[in-house]
Design an enzyme around this catalytic site. Structure first.
Site, mmCIF file in Angstrom:
data_model
loop_
_atom_site.group_PDB
_atom_site.id
_atom_site.type_symbol
_atom_site.label_atom_id
_atom_site.label_comp_id
_atom_site.label_asym_id
_atom_site.label_seq_id
_atom_site.Cartn_x
_atom_site.Cartn_y
_atom_site.Cartn_z
ATOM 1 N N CYS A 1 42.587 -12.252 -97.909
ATOM 2 C CA CYS A 1 42.851 -13.648 -98.278
ATOM 3 C C CYS A 1 42.012 -14.601 -97.451
ATOM 4 O O CYS A 1 41.344 -15.486 -97.981
ATOM 5 C CB CYS A 1 44.338 -13.955 -98.109
ATOM 6 S SG CYS A 1 44.725 -15.693 -98.314
ATOM 7 N N CYS B 1 40.948 -15.462 -101.115
ATOM 8 C CA CYS B 1 41.463 -16.778 -101.511
ATOM 9 C C CYS B 1 40.810 -17.957 -100.793
ATOM 10 O O CYS B 1 40.425 -18.941 -101.437
ATOM 11 C CB CYS B 1 42.967 -16.861 -101.239
ATOM 12 S SG CYS B 1 43.847 -15.334 -101.509
ATOM 13 N N LYS C 1 36.961 -18.347 -101.334
ATOM 14 C CA LYS C 1 36.834 -18.613 -102.780
ATOM 15 C C LYS C 1 37.202 -20.059 -103.090
ATOM 16 O O LYS C 1 36.490 -20.764 -103.788
ATOM 17 C CB LYS C 1 37.716 -17.615 -103.541
ATOM 18 C CG LYS C 1 37.752 -17.710 -105.041
ATOM 19 C CD LYS C 1 38.708 -18.710 -105.631
ATOM 20 C CE LYS C 1 40.142 -18.582 -105.226
ATOM 21 N NZ LYS C 1 40.870 -17.470 -105.812
ATOM 22 N N TYR D 1 40.872 -12.242 -112.943
ATOM 23 C CA TYR D 1 40.866 -13.413 -112.056
ATOM 24 C C TYR D 1 39.490 -13.611 -111.407
ATOM 25 O O TYR D 1 38.906 -14.681 -111.456
ATOM 26 C CB TYR D 1 41.805 -13.179 -110.868
ATOM 27 C CG TYR D 1 43.263 -13.302 -111.054
ATOM 28 C CD1 TYR D 1 43.939 -14.443 -110.618
ATOM 29 C CD2 TYR D 1 44.017 -12.256 -111.579
ATOM 30 C CE1 TYR D 1 45.321 -14.542 -110.707
ATOM 31 C CE2 TYR D 1 45.394 -12.349 -111.676
ATOM 32 C CZ TYR D 1 46.043 -13.489 -111.237
ATOM 33 O OH TYR D 1 47.398 -13.586 -111.331
ATOM 34 N N GLU E 1 36.884 -16.617 -112.125
ATOM 35 C CA GLU E 1 36.752 -17.633 -111.071
ATOM 36 C C GLU E 1 35.297 -17.741 -110.613
ATOM 37 O O GLU E 1 34.748 -18.849 -110.491
ATOM 38 C CB GLU E 1 37.662 -17.284 -109.887
ATOM 39 C CG GLU E 1 39.130 -17.449 -110.236
ATOM 40 C CD GLU E 1 40.085 -17.183 -109.088
ATOM 41 O OE1 GLU E 1 41.244 -17.598 -109.183
ATOM 42 O OE2 GLU E 1 39.681 -16.540 -108.091
ATOM 43 N N HIS F 1 53.911 -42.245 -115.310
ATOM 44 C CA HIS F 1 52.853 -42.727 -116.180
ATOM 45 C C HIS F 1 51.823 -43.546 -115.416
ATOM 46 O O HIS F 1 52.214 -44.314 -114.536
ATOM 47 C CB HIS F 1 53.470 -43.595 -117.288
ATOM 48 C CG HIS F 1 52.490 -44.035 -118.310
ATOM 49 N ND1 HIS F 1 51.944 -43.178 -119.238
ATOM 50 C CD2 HIS F 1 51.935 -45.249 -118.527
ATOM 51 C CE1 HIS F 1 51.102 -43.859 -120.003
ATOM 52 N NE2 HIS F 1 51.075 -45.102 -119.595
ATOM 53 N N GLU G 1 52.861 -35.905 -117.362
ATOM 54 C CA GLU G 1 53.972 -36.523 -118.092
ATOM 55 C C GLU G 1 54.174 -35.835 -119.451
ATOM 56 O O GLU G 1 55.264 -35.857 -120.013
ATOM 57 C CB GLU G 1 53.771 -38.026 -118.264
ATOM 58 C CG GLU G 1 52.611 -38.428 -119.134
ATOM 59 C CD GLU G 1 52.459 -39.957 -119.210
ATOM 60 O OE1 GLU G 1 53.404 -40.611 -119.657
ATOM 61 O OE2 GLU G 1 51.399 -40.475 -118.823
HETATM 62 P P1 NDP Z 1 41.868 -7.846 -112.505
HETATM 63 O O1 NDP Z 1 42.699 -6.639 -112.585
HETATM 64 O O2 NDP Z 1 42.456 -9.188 -112.652
HETATM 65 O O3 NDP Z 1 40.656 -7.733 -113.532
HETATM 66 C C1 NDP Z 1 39.830 -6.618 -113.585
HETATM 67 C C2 NDP Z 1 38.911 -6.780 -114.774
HETATM 68 O O4 NDP Z 1 37.933 -5.769 -114.758
HETATM 69 C C3 NDP Z 1 39.644 -6.697 -116.098
HETATM 70 O O5 NDP Z 1 39.066 -7.629 -116.951
HETATM 71 C C4 NDP Z 1 39.354 -5.264 -116.529
HETATM 72 O O6 NDP Z 1 39.341 -5.084 -117.907
HETATM 73 C C5 NDP Z 1 37.955 -5.073 -116.000
HETATM 74 N N1 NDP Z 1 37.611 -3.687 -115.744
HETATM 75 C C6 NDP Z 1 38.312 -2.769 -115.059
HETATM 76 N N2 NDP Z 1 37.654 -1.592 -115.013
HETATM 77 C C7 NDP Z 1 36.510 -1.774 -115.704
HETATM 78 C C8 NDP Z 1 35.420 -0.931 -116.027
HETATM 79 N N3 NDP Z 1 35.385 0.328 -115.620
HETATM 80 N N4 NDP Z 1 34.411 -1.452 -116.756
HETATM 81 C C9 NDP Z 1 34.441 -2.734 -117.156
HETATM 82 N N5 NDP Z 1 35.455 -3.577 -116.888
HETATM 83 C C10 NDP Z 1 36.474 -3.094 -116.179
HETATM 84 O O7 NDP Z 1 41.114 -7.675 -111.108
HETATM 85 P P2 NDP Z 1 40.280 -8.663 -110.207
HETATM 86 O O8 NDP Z 1 39.306 -7.796 -109.512
HETATM 87 O O9 NDP Z 1 39.767 -9.832 -110.971
HETATM 88 O O10 NDP Z 1 41.372 -9.175 -109.192
HETATM 89 C C11 NDP Z 1 42.200 -8.252 -108.501
HETATM 90 C C12 NDP Z 1 43.539 -8.835 -108.212
HETATM 91 O O11 NDP Z 1 43.434 -9.759 -107.150
HETATM 92 C C13 NDP Z 1 44.154 -9.636 -109.352
HETATM 93 O O12 NDP Z 1 44.828 -8.846 -110.272
HETATM 94 C C14 NDP Z 1 45.073 -10.563 -108.615
HETATM 95 O O13 NDP Z 1 46.288 -9.913 -108.396
HETATM 96 C C15 NDP Z 1 44.348 -10.809 -107.323
HETATM 97 N N6 NDP Z 1 43.624 -12.095 -107.348
HETATM 98 C C16 NDP Z 1 44.324 -13.253 -107.474
HETATM 99 C C17 NDP Z 1 43.668 -14.467 -107.502
HETATM 100 C C18 NDP Z 1 44.456 -15.726 -107.660
HETATM 101 O O14 NDP Z 1 45.664 -15.702 -107.453
HETATM 102 N N7 NDP Z 1 43.834 -16.831 -108.040
HETATM 103 C C19 NDP Z 1 42.223 -14.563 -107.393
HETATM 104 C C20 NDP Z 1 41.591 -13.283 -107.283
HETATM 105 C C21 NDP Z 1 42.273 -12.114 -107.264
HETATM 106 P P3 NDP Z 1 40.700 -4.797 -118.778
HETATM 107 O O15 NDP Z 1 41.407 -6.124 -118.896
HETATM 108 O O16 NDP Z 1 40.180 -4.291 -120.057
HETATM 109 O O17 NDP Z 1 41.472 -3.797 -117.991
#
Ligand code: NDP
Length: 451
Positions: free
Chosen positions: A42, A47, A50, A177, A181, A434, A439
């Site tokens: 984080c 976080c 970022k 995410y 982002e 407002h 709102e």
């Molecule tokens: P996510 O699990 O959110 O997303 C992973 C993405 O990668 C999905 O779109 C997934 O596709 C894709 N993916 C997975 N494997 C493959 C592959 N082999 N080939 C191609 N695409 C693939 O993970 P993130 O890494 O974005 O973030 C990890 C975690 O960290 C989040 O789930 C969240 O809990 C936390 N986080 C929170 C944030 C916040 O609160 N703002 C910011 C950043 C992270 P599919 O959907 O098809 O599985």
């Protein structure tokens, strides 16, 4: 048997540090080992950096808006090197704050990698071997890169904060995410961003309408987003990183970033040999009180792959201390955990999506989409979206989804109302503030859908 410590925490991230401090405050003798930098994902590579990048990336649009409001300001040039120096100075400062918090709590800190010899014995890379009555594993996770040839030419979110220069172009792979982002952040900083997502729509798991809305706005900003597309081949060339996608399109980018999920840090800790059960993704399997299959060993945070968010890891750490050190068995509360995706604009969500709620009971959906006063005046077309999902039977608001600037701030407040069990009629009898965007949350009169 006497132990060197009452608690040994492995991992100096959000969950581990909080648990160590709160346990120490009960009078327990506590130690914590961290192999990298105090603060964890984080603070050091998640976080916090970022969000600072989100702020930095937002100014480009603001210069144009400022001109629309009568200010005579030119488009500036973003100086990544200057920003990065300041960013890392801030992370150093925060790491120091974390260290001081531990020191002032009388927690013994080992800057070392820890592994487990037995259910009460920790071996440190410094050569020290110490014993503890309880062990808390809070080692977090790390980026997962698909196992494909050429993946070594790509970066992950770990490296994006360290880049020497900002690339002119980047391909971001993933639709979660981190992918979304960073697509918005880097686009805002002037990088030409292409994003590939293998599924039909980005941000799987979020409200469908909100996902579509964000995707549209991301494209309008200039992000070249392709869904139903994945990376097929990657190679390094003299000009950058060459990628061929599953549609047969080949292109060279300055950088390629995989944001394809994260994987728990459980390898090489000695857990399996002790009988700590791991799940299919390598996560530590725990019960409702964060206890593993080995009674003296507990685990909190991303390493358990429950809800992988900093505030949840902190709650899990505190519930662990309540349970083990205060004699008050406490389960972390996973109900109505609000979250925000820091895209541009942000997505704030709490509770059920329309789709999930519809599967459970008859609902009414209140939804509005409009041009916010501030950006409309500046001549921007982007629209805000606000949605309430309401139970027909109890009238309770089951979910709220907001796509807007500062949606992360707004959803925090909506979450309090939902946590208190607010009904649609409670929202209705709340007088609007407002003129604001929010709102709309208390003035939506007619459902757009029911059923
Ligand atoms: P996510 O699990 O959110 O997303 C992973 C993405 O990668 C999905 O779109 C997934 O596709 C894709 N993916 C997975 N494997 C493959 C592959 N082999 N080939 C191609 N695409 C693939 O993970 P993130 O890494 O974005 O973030 C990890 C975690 O960290 C989040 O789930 C969240 O809990 C936390 N986080 C929170 C944030 C916040 O609160 N703002 C910011 C950043 C992270 P599919 O959907 O098809 O599985």
């Amino acid at each position: 048997m006497t132990f060197d410590f009452d608690l040994f925490v492995i991992g100096g991230g959000s969950g581990g540090v909080r648990a160590a401090r709160v346990a120490a405050a009960t009078g327990a003798r506590v130690a914590l080992a961290e192999e990298y930098r105090m603060g964890g994902t984080c603070v050091i590579r998640g976080c916090v950096p970022k969000k600072l990048m989100v702020f930095a990336s937002g100014y480009r649009e603001m210069f144009a808006d400022a001109r629309a409001y009568g200010w005579d300001v030119p488009d500036g040039v973003f100086d990544w090197a200057q920003f990065r120096t300041k960013l890392h100075a801030e992370l150093d400062r925060l790491e120091g704050v974390y260290r001081n918090l531990l020191k002032n709590s009388d927690v013994t800190v080992y800057d070392a990698r820890a592994t487990l010899d037995d259910p009460h014995t920790v071996r440190l890379s410094t050569g020290d071997v110490v014993t503890a009555k309880h062990i808390l594993v809070a080692t977090g996770g790390q980026p997962f890169l698909p196992d494909m040839e050429g993946a070594e030419h790509a970066i992950s979110s770990n490296e994006v904060f360290q880049l020497e220069t900002l690339p002119k172009s980047i391909l971001i792979v993933g639709g979660g995410y981190i992918a979304c982002e960073f697509a918005c952040i880097l686009n805002g900083m002037g990088v030409a961003v292409t994003q590939l997502y293998r599924g039909a729509q980005i941000l799987r798991g979020f409200d469908e309408e909100a996902r579509g809305h964000i995707a549209e706005l991301m494209r309008e900003q200039g992000i070249d987003l392709h869904v139903g597309t994945n990376v097929l081949e990657i190679d390094k060339t003299a000009d950058g990183v060459w990628v061929k996608d599953t549609n047969g399109v080949a292109k060279t980018y300055d950088q390629v970033m995989f944001a394809t999920g994260r994987t728990p840090n459980t390898a090489g800790l000695g857990l399996e040999a002790l009988g700590v059960a791991l799940g299919r993704g390598g996560e530590i399997v725990v019960d409702d009180y964060s206890q593993t299959a080995v009674p003296s060993i507990y685990a909190v945070g991303d390493v358990t792959d429950r809800i992988n968010l900093t505030p949840v890891a902190i709650r899990e750490g505190m519930a662990f201390v309540e349970t083990v050190f205060k004699g008050n068995p406490t389960k972390p509360d996973y109900e109505l955990v609000a979250n925000a995706v820091f895209t541009r604009p942000e997505l704030g969500s709490v509770g059920l999506t329309e789709e999930a709620a519809r599967d459970l009971e008859p609902i009414e959906v209140y939804c509005t989409s409009f041009r916010a006063m501030q950006s409309a005046f500046a001549g921007r077309d982007d629209r805000v979206m606000m949605k309430l999902v309401v139970s027909q039977k109890t009238r309770k608001v089951l979910g709220c989804h907001i796509v807007a600037d500062h949606a992360g701030e707004l959803i925090q407040l909506v979450a309090i109302a939902l946590k208190m069990g607010a009904t649609k009629e409670d929202f209705d009898r709340t007088v609007a503030v407002h003129p604001t965007m929010s709102e709309e949350l208390v003035t939506m009169k007619t459902p757009v859908r029911a059923g």
